[in-house]
Design a protein around this motif. Sequence first.
Motif, PDB file in Angstrom:
ATOM      1  N   SER A   9       0.845  -1.185   0.000  1.00 45.64           N
ATOM      2  CA  SER A   9       0.000   0.000   0.000  1.00 45.64           C
ATOM      3  C   SER A   9       0.887   1.244   0.000  1.00 45.64           C
ATOM      4  N   PRO A  10       0.468   2.281  -0.728  1.00 44.57           N
ATOM      5  CA  PRO A  10       1.267   3.504  -0.746  1.00 44.57           C
ATOM      6  C   PRO A  10       1.119   4.324   0.540  1.00 44.57           C
ATOM      7  N   ALA A  11       0.284   3.878   1.476  1.00 49.50           N
ATOM      8  CA  ALA A  11       0.008   4.656   2.680  1.00 49.50           C
ATOM      9  C   ALA A  11       1.255   4.909   3.525  1.00 49.50           C
ATOM     10  N   HIS A  12       2.216   4.016   3.466  1.00 48.90           N
ATOM     11  CA  HIS A  12       3.419   4.180   4.297  1.00 48.90           C
ATOM     12  C   HIS A  12       4.501   5.034   3.634  1.00 48.90           C
ATOM     13  N   LEU A  13       4.326   5.369   2.369  1.00 49.94           N
ATOM     14  CA  LEU A  13       5.346   6.110   1.627  1.00 49.94           C
ATOM     15  C   LEU A  13       5.324   7.601   1.968  1.00 49.94           C
ATOM     16  N   PRO A  14       6.477   8.252   1.913  1.00 47.44           N
ATOM     17  CA  PRO A  14       6.493   9.707   2.115  1.00 47.44           C
ATOM     18  C   PRO A  14       5.880  10.419   0.904  1.00 47.44           C
ATOM     19  N   ASP A  15       5.490  11.657   1.107  1.00 53.11           N
ATOM     20  CA  ASP A  15       4.879  12.436   0.037  1.00 53.11           C
ATOM     21  C   ASP A  15       5.764  12.507  -1.204  1.00 53.11           C
ATOM     22  N   SER A  16       7.070  12.628  -1.000  1.00 53.50           N
ATOM     23  CA  SER A  16       7.975  12.745  -2.150  1.00 53.50           C
ATOM     24  C   SER A  16       7.915  11.496  -3.032  1.00 53.50           C
ATOM     25  N   ALA A  17       7.857  10.325  -2.420  1.00 56.42           N
ATOM     26  CA  ALA A  17       7.762   9.083  -3.196  1.00 56.42           C
ATOM     27  C   ALA A  17       6.405   8.982  -3.891  1.00 56.42           C
TER      28      ALA A  17
END
Length: 161
Positions: A9-17
């Motif tokens: 899930s992209p939920a754990h990624l930082p905004d930049s990623a």
Amino acid sequence: MFHAHRRTSPAHLPDSALLQQAAQGCIPARNELFHRYEALLRSRAARLVSSREEADELLAEAALCWLAGVHRVRSVDALPAWTCTVLHRTAQRLRQARLRTEPLPCVDEVDEPLTESDPLHHLLQAEDQRQTVASVTALLDACSDLAARHPRLAQAVLLHD
């Protein structure tokens, strides 16, 4: 031993990623990024309009613009300002659309005198200016037509000045 590839899930990624993935067309990353900025849009929308219904309409329109354009944002540092810009431009477009479709209220319907800070004052003033310009333009056109049809009259008027 075989391990099935699990999509994270992209939920754990930082905004930049997320921004980088959104720029590459990744819809889940774009949606997650929007979810993170939705509260900013919602709070600003509520301040820009006078009712909850208008805020909901503004938020829906701004969300479409935001989702359609986020892939062009190059820096995560620019994202909050870009988000506010999208909201403000959307609010401006909605206001302009309403001005084109809603008739101006009659001055007789206003209970209290208008102050210069009242937006209605500026609308009525702009409408008066448009009507004045249209009247002067019509008068000048009529004078030009009259001068074209009666050159001696035009010459007499010019000599009289």
